[in-house]
Design a protein around this motif. Structure first.
Motif, short mmCIF file in Angstrom:
data_model
loop_
_atom_site.label_atom_id
_atom_site.label_comp_id
_atom_site.label_asym_id
_atom_site.label_seq_id
_atom_site.Cartn_x
_atom_site.Cartn_y
_atom_site.Cartn_z
N UNK A 80 0.88 -1.33 -0.18
CA UNK A 80 -0.05 0.16 -0.08
C UNK A 80 0.94 1.35 -0.12
N UNK A 81 0.37 2.53 -0.49
CA UNK A 81 1.04 3.55 -0.66
C UNK A 81 1.03 4.37 0.82
N UNK A 82 0.93 3.82 1.92
CA UNK A 82 0.55 4.60 3.08
C UNK A 82 2.30 4.46 3.88
N UNK A 83 2.24 5.60 4.78
CA UNK A 83 3.48 5.94 5.65
C UNK A 83 3.39 4.14 6.48
N UNK A 84 4.64 3.79 6.47
CA UNK A 84 4.92 2.49 7.17
C UNK A 84 4.80 2.61 8.58
N UNK A 85 5.35 3.75 9.10
CA UNK A 85 5.36 3.81 10.44
C UNK A 85 3.60 4.03 11.38
N UNK A 86 2.59 4.40 10.17
CA UNK A 86 1.33 4.26 10.73
C UNK A 86 0.47 3.30 10.35
N UNK A 87 1.03 2.36 9.77
CA UNK A 87 0.13 1.36 9.10
C UNK A 87 -0.21 0.39 10.12
N UNK A 88 -1.57 -0.05 10.08
CA UNK A 88 -2.05 -1.18 10.99
C UNK A 88 -1.80 -2.37 10.01
N UNK A 98 -2.77 7.05 7.04
CA UNK A 98 -1.83 8.17 6.61
C UNK A 98 -1.18 8.05 5.60
N UNK A 99 -1.21 9.00 4.48
CA UNK A 99 -0.82 9.00 3.15
C UNK A 99 0.38 10.20 3.21
N UNK A 100 1.44 10.14 2.76
CA UNK A 100 2.52 11.26 2.55
C UNK A 100 2.53 12.16 3.61
N UNK A 101 2.31 11.74 4.82
CA UNK A 101 2.63 12.45 6.22
C UNK A 101 1.12 12.90 6.42
N UNK A 102 0.23 12.87 5.76
CA UNK A 102 -1.25 13.39 6.03
C UNK A 102 -2.05 12.37 6.40
N UNK A 103 -2.91 12.64 7.64
CA UNK A 103 -4.04 11.71 7.99
C UNK A 103 -5.26 12.02 7.13
#
Length: 311
Positions: free
Chosen positions: A127-135, A258-263
């Motif tokens: 997925x194209x999400x921020x890895x630190x915020x992925x569930x 969160x995508x590219x630093x934005x929720x």
């Protein structure tokens, strides 16, 4: 190529994929992606072009990339001697059935070892999400359902319609959407044509994929979620696929990401509780069983067409 031969080609391609998966080196899509990146870097200048010019340039770039490869595939498929092999290889390169399983099971494997960081990293590849915020679990289930259409059923549908040429065009267009279809300042206008073209090619396959999920899972709930929730999703094609898939599995997806630093607060899809680890394998089972069902239906339709043609 004879109509009755096409199901055999599809089965051969799926078998090849199940054995070898995607090539680890020299994958044609890697070279295509490199060309796309170079072309975009040269012609996409959002600070110097207005929105109309950006859309026009993006559309020209899309045609410039897709047309030569599609035409070459069409010409190669016309040679009867090599037609079976060419169509088989084109579909083999277009589908990502085994790779989808490999990526999803990498997340499961990490979670089974209680390695959350590795699970997040593995999920971020899907997925194209921020890895630190992925569930990891919900993200993986969502990716399996969506990529079941983009990487498997969409390619199969266009193969059924237009042979290896159709499968290749679909995969290349889907790749362009994945690279240029973001709603970011850089790609909002330049990637407009790539996103819309992928929407058009995906319209029917996405709904057939959603129906497949519904038939193979909790049918009533899947159809209900599709009817009431699909329209709330940003993507006109991902909405039906993911809502029906979530309903088929009787799990709840969507929500904040969160995508590219934005929720972003996304609509809720499905019903019930959030997915658990075992639901990753259940989602993969929908894909596997769906492929078998599609092969059977394709064979039956081909036999019917052949019998009518020769009547």
């Amino acid at each position: 190529m004879l109509v009755i031969t096409m199901p055999m080609v599809a089965i051969a391609a799926v078998v090849l994929d199940s054995i070898f998966g995607e090539p680890r080196r020299y994958h044609p899509l890697i070279g295509f992606g490199f060309l796309a990146s170079k072309l975009e870097a040269s012609f996409n200048m959002p600070m110097k072009q207005n929105s109309t010019v950006q859309r026009f340039v993006g559309a020209l770039a899309l045609v410039f990339l897709l047309a030569p490869f599609t035409l070459l595939a069409y010409c190669l498929c016309q040679y009867s001697v090599a037609s079976f092999l060419t169509n088989t290889l084109l579909l083999y390169f277009a589908i990502g059935h085994k790779s989808l399983h490999q990526h999803a099971r990498a997340v499961s494997s990490a979670l089974n070892r209680d390695d959350q960081d590795l699970a997040k990293t593995a999920a971020s590849y899907m997925v194209s999400r921020d890895s630190s915020a992925i569930e990891p679990i919900p993200a993986t289930v969502e990716s399996v359902l969506e990529n079941g259409n983009d990487g498997v059923f969409g390619a199969l549908f266009w193969f059924f319609i237009a042979g290896g040429t159709g499968a290749l065009l679909f995969r290349l267009a889907n790749t362009m959407d994945a690279m240029w279809g973001y709603k970011t300042p850089r790609f909002y206008y330049f990637g407009w044509a790539a996103a819309r073209f992928d929407d058009v090619l995906n319209y029917i396959p996405a709904r057939l994929t959603a129906l497949t999920y519904a038939l193979l899972g909790n049918t009533r709930l899947a159809l209900c979620c599709w009817k009431t929730q699909a329209v709330t999703w940003d993507s006109p094609n991902a909405g039906p696929v993911m809502s029906a898939g979530a309903g088929a599995l009787n799990v709840k997806l969507g929500g904040a990401a969160r995508y590219f630093g934005e929720w972003h607060e996304r609509p809720v899809l499905g019903a019930g509780n959030p997915p658990v680890l075992s639901d990753i394998e259940r989602a993969l089972a929908l894909i596997r069983h769906g492929v078998i069902m599609w092969m059977i239906i394709f064979l039956i339709i081909s036999l019917m067409i052949a019998s009518i043609t020769h009547a």
